[in-house]
Design an enzyme around this catalytic site. Structure first.
Site, short mmCIF file in Angstrom:
data_model
loop_
_atom_site.label_atom_id
_atom_site.label_comp_id
_atom_site.label_asym_id
_atom_site.label_seq_id
_atom_site.Cartn_x
_atom_site.Cartn_y
_atom_site.Cartn_z
N GLY A 14 0.85 -1.20 0.00
CA GLY A 14 0.00 0.00 0.00
C GLY A 14 0.88 1.24 0.00
O GLY A 14 2.04 1.20 -0.44
N LYS A 208 -2.38 6.23 18.61
CA LYS A 208 -2.38 7.61 18.09
C LYS A 208 -3.43 7.77 16.99
O LYS A 208 -3.91 8.88 16.74
CB LYS A 208 -0.98 8.04 17.65
CG LYS A 208 -0.38 7.28 16.47
CD LYS A 208 -0.81 7.82 15.12
CE LYS A 208 -0.31 6.98 13.97
NZ LYS A 208 -0.95 7.29 12.69
N ASN A 273 -6.32 9.63 8.86
CA ASN A 273 -7.40 9.52 9.85
C ASN A 273 -7.95 10.89 10.19
O ASN A 273 -9.16 11.09 10.28
CB ASN A 273 -6.86 8.85 11.12
CG ASN A 273 -6.63 7.37 10.93
OD1 ASN A 273 -7.58 6.60 10.82
ND2 ASN A 273 -5.38 6.96 10.86
N LYS A 301 -6.43 2.55 3.38
CA LYS A 301 -7.32 2.14 4.46
C LYS A 301 -7.14 2.98 5.72
O LYS A 301 -6.01 3.22 6.15
CB LYS A 301 -7.07 0.67 4.84
CG LYS A 301 -7.33 -0.31 3.70
CD LYS A 301 -8.80 -0.48 3.46
CE LYS A 301 -9.06 -1.36 2.25
NZ LYS A 301 -10.42 -1.27 1.75
N GLN A 303 -7.27 3.34 9.72
CA GLN A 303 -7.07 2.41 10.84
C GLN A 303 -7.76 2.91 12.11
O GLN A 303 -8.10 2.14 12.99
CB GLN A 303 -5.57 2.24 11.10
CG GLN A 303 -4.78 1.80 9.88
CD GLN A 303 -4.97 0.34 9.53
OE1 GLN A 303 -4.29 -0.53 10.02
NE2 GLN A 303 -5.93 0.06 8.66
N1 LIG Z 1 0.45 5.40 4.83
C1 LIG Z 1 1.15 5.92 5.83
O1 LIG Z 1 1.51 7.11 5.80
C2 LIG Z 1 1.57 5.06 6.97
C3 LIG Z 1 2.68 5.45 7.73
C4 LIG Z 1 3.09 4.68 8.80
C5 LIG Z 1 2.40 3.52 9.12
N2 LIG Z 1 1.32 3.15 8.36
C6 LIG Z 1 0.68 1.89 8.74
O2 LIG Z 1 1.12 0.87 7.85
C7 LIG Z 1 0.09 -0.09 7.63
C8 LIG Z 1 -0.13 -0.26 6.14
O3 LIG Z 1 -0.53 0.98 5.60
P1 LIG Z 1 -0.38 1.32 4.06
O4 LIG Z 1 -0.42 2.81 3.98
O5 LIG Z 1 0.78 0.61 3.46
O6 LIG Z 1 -1.69 0.66 3.43
P2 LIG Z 1 -2.89 1.42 2.68
O7 LIG Z 1 -3.65 2.24 3.65
O8 LIG Z 1 -2.35 2.11 1.48
O9 LIG Z 1 -3.87 0.22 2.27
C9 LIG Z 1 -3.95 -0.30 1.01
C10 LIG Z 1 -3.33 -1.66 0.95
O10 LIG Z 1 -4.22 -2.63 1.48
C11 LIG Z 1 -4.25 -3.73 0.59
N3 LIG Z 1 -5.46 -4.53 0.72
C12 LIG Z 1 -6.73 -4.17 0.43
N4 LIG Z 1 -7.57 -5.22 0.66
C13 LIG Z 1 -6.79 -6.23 1.13
C14 LIG Z 1 -7.04 -7.55 1.56
N5 LIG Z 1 -8.29 -8.04 1.58
N6 LIG Z 1 -6.01 -8.31 1.97
C15 LIG Z 1 -4.76 -7.82 1.98
N7 LIG Z 1 -4.44 -6.58 1.59
C16 LIG Z 1 -5.45 -5.80 1.16
C17 LIG Z 1 -4.14 -3.07 -0.76
O11 LIG Z 1 -3.80 -4.01 -1.74
C18 LIG Z 1 -3.04 -2.07 -0.51
O12 LIG Z 1 -1.79 -2.68 -0.61
C19 LIG Z 1 -1.11 0.42 8.41
O13 LIG Z 1 -1.18 -0.22 9.67
C20 LIG Z 1 -0.83 1.90 8.62
O14 LIG Z 1 -1.41 2.41 9.80
C21 LIG Z 1 0.92 3.88 7.29
O1 LIG Z 2 -2.30 8.76 7.57
P1 LIG Z 2 -2.55 8.04 8.89
O2 LIG Z 2 -3.54 8.76 9.73
O3 LIG Z 2 -2.86 6.59 8.66
O4 LIG Z 2 -1.16 8.12 9.67
C1 LIG Z 2 0.00 7.81 8.95
C2 LIG Z 2 1.16 7.46 9.86
O5 LIG Z 2 0.81 6.50 10.81
C3 LIG Z 2 1.78 8.66 10.52
O6 LIG Z 2 2.98 8.26 11.17
#
Ligand SMILES: NC(=O)c1ccc[n+]([C@@H]2O[C@H](COP(=O)([O-])OP(=O)(O)OC[C@H]3O[C@@H](n4cnc5c(N)ncnc54)[C@H](O)[C@@H]3O)[C@@H](O)[C@H]2O)c1
Ligand SMILES: O=P(O)(O)OC[C@H](O)CO
Length: 416
Positions: A14, A208, A273, A301, A303
């Site tokens: 993602g 958070k 969020n 997505k 969270q």
């Molecule tokens: N995006 C950010 O800025 C960020 C930063 C730090 C931490 N995170 C955390 O990292 C984690 C992943 O976030 P992200 O931003 O990579 O994802 P995302 O929010 O971009 O979610 C999309 C991903 O989910 C996948 N997906 C959708 N349906 C699915 C299913 N049924 N089974 C498996 N995968 C499926 C999609 O293929 C895609 O890869 C989360 O816990 C998020 O809180 C995100």
């Molecule tokens: O975009 P959010 O709200 O999922 O937050 C992204 C990261 O977790 C920030 O560190």
């Protein structure tokens, strides 16, 4: 002869998953003890063009769906088959939305290398019938491998542009393993440090997101910076209390790392969020989060809303709602029981029995649990054990108030 070089697989692609793959791949090219290639598992989807996402990533070196406009590095290989993606890897980076990790782990049982080890970048927790489980524990228990965590003030799109930020690795015991993860992720614009506190680091990253939803409500209502700062401060206190309730071992210092206060700040200023919660409040709570997520995040997505529900269930089951009025109110607003404007009336709602009762379908086990907990606490009060709290919460956890202030009498006894 088998190679002694480490091989990395990224489980998830993602927004953050793609940036994590890019970061790691830039380092595996430079560091001699890693294989250059980084395999990235892609949950396959068909693009409007009719092409498969994984094929487009491999042709263009870009995740056109979740991180458009950024080259991942030629050594990132997208793989739509999760078993094939992890087959040769000994360093597994889990980075999917938290609701999918249980299913992914089930698919990987028996399919990973014997010497594999993991790190979770996932902010969220899993609820099992026996209680909450952090994602790192879920990975550790399902796959029988060590699992560190990496959390921090890390909005993925900013790191993709190589803007300076920091992150925290949390480890349990194996410091040399933590150092290896630090080496894999650390760059001159992404400074990573390690602390021996998996639970603290992971819960900060998880909780958070609930505060970010509250901050988004404040923005949507245009209540200003003072109100937002107050909500963040109150949220940080509840984060700390929740951490201590689940894991008495959590270190206060962890809250001053990137995974703590820094992540709280960035997420309340610029996260997804916050953005969706702002739109929710602007609509007066009339538009659903599902609708807003689909419209505003385009496949990414949220969270925070799910985590608020999970936190609420945990608090209900432990009879602790009244000690977490902000978390509780966020959940009631997300589910439409309260209007967004009640975010600043949070103190009135935590112990609102009408709201708790209206949730009894969602948490059928919660109300009897609260009643029996109350009974046990009243016994403790009658035991005249002043000076040291003896409150026993289900699962052998200690009272949150006393975990925060030892040697004080337990004040956590419901009035009735
Ligand atoms: N995006 C950010 O800025 C960020 C930063 C730090 C931490 N995170 C955390 O990292 C984690 C992943 O976030 P992200 O931003 O990579 O994802 P995302 O929010 O971009 O979610 C999309 C991903 O989910 C996948 N997906 C959708 N349906 C699915 C299913 N049924 N089974 C498996 N995968 C499926 C999609 O293929 C895609 O890869 C989360 O816990 C998020 O809180 C995100
Ligand atoms: O975009 P959010 O709200 O999922 O937050 C992204 C990261 O977790 C920030 O560190």
């Amino acid at each position: 002869m088998a190679s002694s070089k480490s091989k990395v697989a990224i489980i998830g692609s993602g927004n953050w998953g793609s940036v994590a793959a890019r970061l790691v791949a830039s380092n595996t090219l430079k560091l001699s003890n890693f294989h250059d290639e980084v395999r990235m598992w892609v949950f396959e989807e068909t693009l409007p063009s009719g092409e498969k996402l994984s094929s487009v990533i491999n042709q263009s070196n870009e995740n056109v769906r979740y991180l458009p406009g950024i080259k991942l590095g030629e050594n990132v290989v997208a793989d739509p088959d999760v078993e094939s993606a992890v087959k040769d890897a000994n360093m597994l980076v889990f980075v999917t939305p938290h609701q999918f990790v249980d299913g992914i782990c089930k698919k990987l049982v028996g399919k990973i290398r014997q010497d594999a080890t993991a790190i979770s970048l996932i902010k969220g927790m899993d609820l099992k019938p026996e209680g909450p489980s952090m994602v790192s524990k879920l990975i550790k228990d399902s796959l029988q491998i060590d699992c560190c965590v990496l959390m921090g003030a890390n909005i993925a799109n900013e790191i993709a542009k190589e803007q300076f930020s920091e992150a925290t690795v949390g480890y349990a015991e194996n410091k040399s393993l933590a150092d290896e993860w630090v080496r894999l992720f650390n760059t001159n614009y992404f400074l990573v440090s390690a602390v021996q506190d998996v639970a603290g680091v992971e819960l900060c990253g998880t909780l958070k997101n609930v505060v970010a939803v509250a901050a988004g409500f404040v923005d949507g209502l245009q209540l200003g910076n003072n109100t937002k700062a107050a909500i963040m401060r109150i949220g940080l206190n509840e984060m700390r209390a929740f951490c201590k309730m689940l894991f008495a071992s959590v270190n206060d210092e962890t809250f001053f790392e990137s995974c703590g206060v820094a992540d709280l700040i960035t997420t309340c200023l610029g996260g997804r969020n916050r953005m969706c919660a702002e739109a929710f409040a602007k609509s007066g709570g009339k538009r659903s989060f599902d609708e807003l997520e689909a419209e505003m995040l385009k496949g990414q997505k949220l969270q925070g809303v799910l985590t608020a529900k999970e936190v609420y269930i945990v608090l209900s089951q432990r009879g602790c709602l009244q000690m977490f009025p902000l978390f509780t109110t966020v959940h009631h607003i997300c589910t439409g029981r309260l209007p967004p404007s009640d975010i600043v009336r949070y103190r009135e709602h935590a112990n609102n029995s009408a709201l708790v009762n209206s949730d009894s379908n969602m948490v059928p086990a919660a109300l009897p649990a609260i009643r029996s907990l109350r009974a046990s606490r009243i016994q403790v009060q009658d035991s005249n054990n002043v000076g040291q709290c003896m409150t026993a919460l289900p699962g052998g956890l200690s009272c949150v108030i006393c975990a925060l202030s030892t040697n004080s009498r337990c004040r956590n006894i419901p009035a009735d």
